[in-house]
Design a protein around this motif. Structure first.
Motif, mmCIF file in Angstrom:
data_model
loop_
_atom_site.group_PDB
_atom_site.id
_atom_site.type_symbol
_atom_site.label_atom_id
_atom_site.label_comp_id
_atom_site.label_asym_id
_atom_site.label_seq_id
_atom_site.Cartn_x
_atom_site.Cartn_y
_atom_site.Cartn_z
ATOM 1 N N GLU A 123 0.829 -1.203 0.000
ATOM 2 C CA GLU A 123 0.000 0.000 0.000
ATOM 3 C C GLU A 123 0.864 1.253 0.000
ATOM 4 O O GLU A 123 0.544 2.254 -0.645
ATOM 5 C CB GLU A 123 -0.919 -0.014 1.226
ATOM 6 C CG GLU A 123 -1.859 1.181 1.307
ATOM 7 C CD GLU A 123 -2.699 1.135 2.570
ATOM 8 O OE1 GLU A 123 -3.161 2.213 3.002
ATOM 9 O OE2 GLU A 123 -2.905 0.038 3.130
ATOM 10 N N ALA A 124 2.011 1.226 0.717
ATOM 11 C CA ALA A 124 2.913 2.379 0.771
ATOM 12 C C ALA A 124 3.513 2.687 -0.588
ATOM 13 O O ALA A 124 3.956 3.816 -0.837
ATOM 14 C CB ALA A 124 4.025 2.121 1.783
ATOM 15 N N ASN A 125 3.539 1.712 -1.481
ATOM 16 C CA ASN A 125 4.071 1.893 -2.836
ATOM 17 C C ASN A 125 2.952 1.924 -3.877
ATOM 18 O O ASN A 125 3.203 1.684 -5.053
ATOM 19 C CB ASN A 125 5.070 0.771 -3.154
ATOM 20 C CG ASN A 125 6.328 0.858 -2.332
ATOM 21 O OD1 ASN A 125 7.256 1.597 -2.664
ATOM 22 N ND2 ASN A 125 6.366 0.111 -1.231
ATOM 23 N N ARG A 126 1.710 2.180 -3.423
ATOM 24 C CA ARG A 126 0.528 2.243 -4.295
ATOM 25 C C ARG A 126 0.271 0.905 -4.996
ATOM 26 O O ARG A 126 -0.255 0.859 -6.101
ATOM 27 C CB ARG A 126 0.669 3.366 -5.329
ATOM 28 C CG ARG A 126 0.849 4.741 -4.725
ATOM 29 C CD ARG A 126 0.975 5.823 -5.792
ATOM 30 N NE ARG A 126 1.210 7.120 -5.204
ATOM 31 C CZ ARG A 126 0.250 7.934 -4.743
ATOM 32 N NH1 ARG A 126 -1.020 7.529 -4.809
ATOM 33 N NH2 ARG A 126 0.540 9.106 -4.224
ATOM 34 N N LEU A 156 2.532 -3.874 -8.492
ATOM 35 C CA LEU A 156 3.366 -2.815 -7.930
ATOM 36 C C LEU A 156 3.727 -1.814 -9.033
ATOM 37 O O LEU A 156 4.430 -2.162 -9.985
ATOM 38 C CB LEU A 156 4.639 -3.427 -7.343
ATOM 39 C CG LEU A 156 5.531 -2.529 -6.504
ATOM 40 C CD1 LEU A 156 4.798 -2.033 -5.267
ATOM 41 C CD2 LEU A 156 6.799 -3.285 -6.094
ATOM 42 N N PRO A 157 3.229 -0.571 -8.968
ATOM 43 C CA PRO A 157 3.588 0.440 -9.982
ATOM 44 C C PRO A 157 5.090 0.707 -9.980
ATOM 45 O O PRO A 157 5.736 0.721 -8.932
ATOM 46 C CB PRO A 157 2.808 1.679 -9.539
ATOM 47 C CG PRO A 157 1.704 1.160 -8.678
ATOM 48 C CD PRO A 157 2.262 -0.046 -7.982
ATOM 49 N N LEU A 158 5.643 0.938 -11.178
ATOM 50 C CA LEU A 158 7.078 1.206 -11.332
ATOM 51 C C LEU A 158 7.279 2.565 -11.985
ATOM 52 O O LEU A 158 6.445 3.014 -12.773
ATOM 53 C CB LEU A 158 7.737 0.131 -12.207
ATOM 54 C CG LEU A 158 7.679 -1.307 -11.706
ATOM 55 C CD1 LEU A 158 8.233 -2.243 -12.764
ATOM 56 C CD2 LEU A 158 8.446 -1.460 -10.408
ATOM 57 N N PRO A 159 8.387 3.243 -11.681
ATOM 58 C CA PRO A 159 8.689 4.510 -12.363
ATOM 59 C C PRO A 159 8.844 4.295 -13.856
ATOM 60 O O PRO A 159 9.313 3.240 -14.305
ATOM 61 C CB PRO A 159 10.017 4.942 -11.720
ATOM 62 C CG PRO A 159 10.064 4.227 -10.416
ATOM 63 C CD PRO A 159 9.364 2.919 -10.639
#
Length: 601
Positions: free
Chosen positions: A417-420, A438-441
């Motif tokens: 959750e902390a990493n959306r 997990l979304p990535l840059p």
């Protein structure tokens, strides 16, 4: 005196050095000024007068007398001696001379008058000037001169390299062209101080390059004086310190980042301890869970250090957190594209993987011989870049969901959750299935690679190990008392007999020579000293050992960098597995460097 011209009196009165030779080059006259210049008084009447004054060409080659202007004969061209020649006097000093030769009659049939001019100071000045010009031209620093109104009068190659302007773009223009608007007053102050004759020592400032970039400089400015001592301009030496400034800023940033990371890590450990304690039913359970989570953090940190704190590779992350570095665990496989996860994401995912792996080893697929674990991941780029990781356990019959939500499950949820990110956990009929998004840059790059972990399950390795450990004597070599105490209690609780601990090289070697040993656990550094002698003594005696260290293999003694490592902080399962393995294999780590010869008693 015979052969002396009638104008001898005139030549004697001249302050100019002069001598006269006849048509054969014999000296017939030398005035006082010439004798003083040559360093001795030649005797007239002989060609040997020049022997005490050796002549050289301007480039330093020795000049024969017949080549010199003093050996002029009718028809010889005197123009060849327009440049200065060098005369070495009897005392070893050298003078630079120009020689003006004139025949005493219309064709030189009776002789020649030679007027000698000392140009030593002028020649030295020219050499010094040429040397200085070469230094200025080749200097990496910017060396610039200007008039008192700021007009540039010289601009070396170093200035062209640093500022991007060629000499023709700056000479004749104002130096203010490269001064930022907010620093124009600095130039006024500099000019005022120069007019007072002050030399301005090193000071740091900023100037503008042709491309608009700001260049950090260390400047030294000196006044330029005319012959009367009046200030007519200034010379500047500017050293580009942009990289130094960037390094200082980076160092400051790194110190702040280090301070933040250390405090943040301590806060995480504090939280892990508190949460692990709340959910533990007994002290032993707390110790196991707490140590496991701290070691998960340590392994993740090792990976970050390998990539200069920029991130951690996902393959390494899965390997270290799931397989604990085992080399041949066949029941665990993973595959997916190679990714370098940024540091914060890597730490959080490391904790998630550790919780899943711990559960699998205690209650899931890795707790039974028939179980298997598959981990796959991919990157979806349809809606931004999203990591999809699929964790699937199999071979676990009658799996039931826990009655209450534990700390591990909460930690997984909160970390993602902390990493959306999101997690979907399913307790299926054949084992746990976990899907992580997990979304990535967007700027991260990746390439597809595959890998697999393989080793027998730790439970299979340990099967029957308890009885095999009875009576096995393990030497502990560790200089940190608390760590040594923990190692001693851990090994003893698993059935081993501990020898030592030894806290320094001398006591370790003494125990190796006196005690029966089955294996050893060796710190890679004792009190700042290498443990090469201890490793060689163990190898010579045939005692298998492993290194217990927080450093990498490059810190191990040369010749023993192939030996197995148990990383600090120690994790009980990995520590015991390693000791079991080196005892079972019986491999002794042979050094690849010659052992030291034994001292004769």
């Amino acid at each position: 005196m015979e052969g002396v011209p009638t104008h001898q009196g005139l030549l004697d009165a001249l302050p100019i050095a002069a001598c006269v030779t006849d048509a054969e080059g014999r000296l017939t006259y030398c005035n006082h000024a010439a004798a003083e210049l040559l360093g001795y008084q030649p005797k007239p009447g002989s060609q040997s007068w020049h022997d005490r004054c050796t002549l050289f060409w301007p480039d330093g080659r020795r000049m024969d007398f017949d080549e010199s202007p003093f050996a002029m004969k009718p028809g010889k061209d005197a123009s060849a001696f327009g440049d200065a020649i060098l005369a070495e006097r009897p005392d070893g000093t050298r003078k630079a001379l120009t020689v003006s030769t004139t025949p005493t009659d219309h064709d030189g049939s009776t002789g020649y008058i030679h007027l000698l001019t000392d140009v030593t100071d002028r020649r030295d000045a020219e050499i010094a000037s040429a040397r200085l010009a070469a230094i200025v031209s080749s200097s990496d620093d910017a060396i610039v001169s200007k008039r008192l109104d700021g007009t540039v009068t010289s601009w070396n190659d170093g200035a062209a390299r640093i500022f991007g302007y060629q000499p023709e773009e700056m000479i004749g223009r104002s130096i203010r062209k490269i001064i930022p608007p907010e620093l124009q007053a600095e130039e006024d102050d500099i000019l005022a101080r120069l007019c007072r004759g002050e030399r301005i020592g090193h000071f740091d400032t900023v100037r503008l390059a042709k491309d608009g970039q700001r260049v950090h400089l260390s400047l030294t400015i000196s006044p330029v004086l005319d012959g009367s001592g009046n200030v007519i301009g200034a010379s500047k030496i500017a050293r580009d310190i942009t990289e130094r400034k960037r390094s200082e800023e980076l160092q400051h940033l790194l110190f702040n980042e280090l301070n933040h990371r250390v405090k943040n890590t301590l806060a995480m450990i504090q939280a892990i301890a508190s949460q692990s304690l709340r959910t533990a039913s007994k002290p032993a359970q707390f110790v196991d869970s707490f140590n496991g989570r701290v070691n998960a953090l340590a392994r993740a940190h090792d990976l970050l250090v390998q990539h200069e704190m920029k991130g951690a590779g996902i393959h390494d992350l899965v390997r270290d957190q799931v397989s604990l570095g085992a080399a041949n665990e066949r029941r665990v496989t993973y595959s997916g594209p190679g990714l370098l996860l940024e540091s914060r994401t890597a730490v959080h995912l490391a904790l998630v993987l550790h919780e899943l792996a711990t559960n699998a080893r205690k209650y899931g697929a890795l707790s039974i011989p028939e179980g298997a674990l598959s981990i796959t991941w991919k990157v979806d780029v349809r809606h931004g870049r999203v990591l999809h990781l699929h964790w699937r356990e199999s071979g676990v019959a009658n799996l039931q969901a826990p009655r209450k939500r534990g700390f591990g499950t909460t930690l997984i949820d909160r970390s993602l959750e902390a990493n959306r990110g999101e997690v979907h956990l399913d307790f299926g009929a054949d084992g746990i299935v976990c899907d992580i998004e997990l979304p990535l840059p967007e700027e991260e790059r990746y390439s597809f690679t595959e890998a697999a972990i393989g080793a027998n399950n730790e439970n299979l390795v340990r099967k029957g190990a308890g009885s095999a450990r009875h009576g096995k004597r393990i030497l502990i070599v560790e200089d940190e008392p608390l760590i040594a105490m923990e190692l001693e209690s851990t090994l003893a609780s698993h059935g081993f007999e501990v020898v030592g601990p030894a806290s320094h090289v001398e006591s370790a070697i003494r125990l190796i020579g006196q005690e029966r040993l089955d294996a050893a656990l060796l710190d890679a550094n004792l009190g700042g000293k290498p443990v090469t002698d201890v490793a060689e003594a163990l190898a010579e005696k045939g005692v298998p050992f492993a290194f217990g260290t927080g450093f990498g293999r490059e810190a191990l003694p040369a010749g023993f960098r192939h030996v197995e490592i148990v990383p600090k902080p120690f994790e009980t399962d990995r520590l015991i597995d390693t000791v079991d393995r080196i005892l079972t294999s019986g491999d002794q780590p042979a050094t690849v460097v010659p052992l030291k010869p034994k001292r004769k008693s």
